[in-house]
Design a protein around this motif. Sequence first.
Motif, PDB file in Angstrom:
ATOM      1  N   ARG A  11      -4.304 -29.905 -11.995  1.00  0.00           N
ATOM      2  CA  ARG A  11      -5.048 -30.625 -10.989  1.00  0.00           C
ATOM      3  C   ARG A  11      -6.257 -29.721 -10.644  1.00  0.00           C
ATOM      4  O   ARG A  11      -6.541 -28.406 -11.550  1.00  0.00           O
ATOM      5  CB  ARG A  11      -3.840 -30.249  -9.287  1.00  0.00           C
ATOM      6  N   CYS A  42      -8.595 -31.865 -13.037  1.00  0.00           N
ATOM      7  CA  CYS A  42      -8.696 -33.076 -11.679  1.00  0.00           C
ATOM      8  C   CYS A  42     -10.835 -32.340 -11.449  1.00  0.00           C
ATOM      9  O   CYS A  42     -10.338 -31.019 -10.919  1.00  0.00           O
ATOM     10  CB  CYS A  42      -8.529 -33.275 -10.884  1.00  0.00           C
ATOM     11  N   GLY A  46      -7.395 -33.435  -5.063  1.00  0.00           N
ATOM     12  CA  GLY A  46      -6.871 -34.633  -4.749  1.00  0.00           C
ATOM     13  C   GLY A  46      -6.118 -34.765  -3.575  1.00  0.00           C
ATOM     14  O   GLY A  46      -5.200 -34.936  -2.592  1.00  0.00           O
ATOM     15  N   ARG A  52      -7.868 -39.441  -4.607  1.00  0.00           N
ATOM     16  CA  ARG A  52      -6.952 -39.822  -5.652  1.00  0.00           C
ATOM     17  C   ARG A  52      -6.934 -41.082  -6.484  1.00  0.00           C
ATOM     18  O   ARG A  52      -6.705 -40.509  -7.960  1.00  0.00           O
ATOM     19  CB  ARG A  52      -5.862 -39.730  -4.949  1.00  0.00           C
ATOM     20  N   ILE A  55      -9.560 -39.807  -9.039  1.00  0.00           N
ATOM     21  CA  ILE A  55      -9.522 -39.282 -10.603  1.00  0.00           C
ATOM     22  C   ILE A  55      -8.099 -39.849 -11.606  1.00  0.00           C
ATOM     23  O   ILE A  55      -7.639 -39.232 -11.799  1.00  0.00           O
ATOM     24  CB  ILE A  55      -8.701 -37.397 -10.097  1.00  0.00           C
ATOM     25  N   ALA A  59      -8.570 -39.916 -15.085  1.00  0.00           N
ATOM     26  CA  ALA A  59      -7.624 -39.545 -16.472  1.00  0.00           C
ATOM     27  C   ALA A  59      -7.455 -40.676 -16.714  1.00  0.00           C
ATOM     28  O   ALA A  59      -6.646 -40.251 -18.411  1.00  0.00           O
ATOM     29  CB  ALA A  59      -6.434 -38.846 -15.343  1.00  0.00           C
ATOM     30  N   VAL A  73      -0.414 -33.727  -8.632  1.00  0.00           N
ATOM     31  CA  VAL A  73      -1.490 -34.665  -9.041  1.00  0.00           C
ATOM     32  C   VAL A  73       0.141 -35.773 -10.006  1.00  0.00           C
ATOM     33  O   VAL A  73      -0.788 -36.634 -10.401  1.00  0.00           O
ATOM     34  CB  VAL A  73      -2.302 -34.256 -10.440  1.00  0.00           C
ATOM     35  N   LEU A  76      -1.578 -39.498 -10.785  1.00  0.00           N
ATOM     36  CA  LEU A  76      -2.675 -39.168 -11.971  1.00  0.00           C
ATOM     37  C   LEU A  76      -1.197 -40.336 -13.074  1.00  0.00           C
ATOM     38  O   LEU A  76      -1.992 -41.118 -13.768  1.00  0.00           O
ATOM     39  CB  LEU A  76      -2.431 -38.150 -12.657  1.00  0.00           C
TER      40      LEU A  76
END
Length: 154
Positions: A11, A42, A46, A52, A55, A59, A73, A76
């Motif tokens: 995170r 990130c 988040g 969100r 990211i 990812a 997180v 992800l």
Amino acid sequence: MLRISVCMFLRRSLPGYFSVERLFESVRSHLPADISCTTHVCSRLGVGILPRVWIAIEAAFRQSQVNHVTGDVNFLTMLMRRKATILTVHDLVTLDRLKGFRRWLFRLLWFRLPISRTHVVTVVSAATRDRLLQELGPIRREVRVIHNPLMDGY
């Protein structure tokens, strides 16, 4: 020598929140030589739907042979390759603060769906495993207890 490439996803932490980051820094420093480990922090906090989603997309483009979402997180995992993804759950304490629809939605988006997109789930204690199973019922993924290591400086 066959090398395994791992990416740990962390995170973006708020000031004063660093325990997960320090924990996995310690883990990375003790990995065997045949594991090549990178980290992805990130780019945004988040908070909110659009950050969100952003990211999670970010990812997805940073995946490696093994992807380890290190906690906080969990969402992800939604865009990652299931067979290559590990999720670590540290606790379920946020569920204690929520009620009704918000609690149901958080449980769905933070635990049920992310876990469905992983190959292995790790938890930091038997109590966390038991609580996770109590909240979600049977999980079709293996849930392994891997205790947090002792870290230098504590």
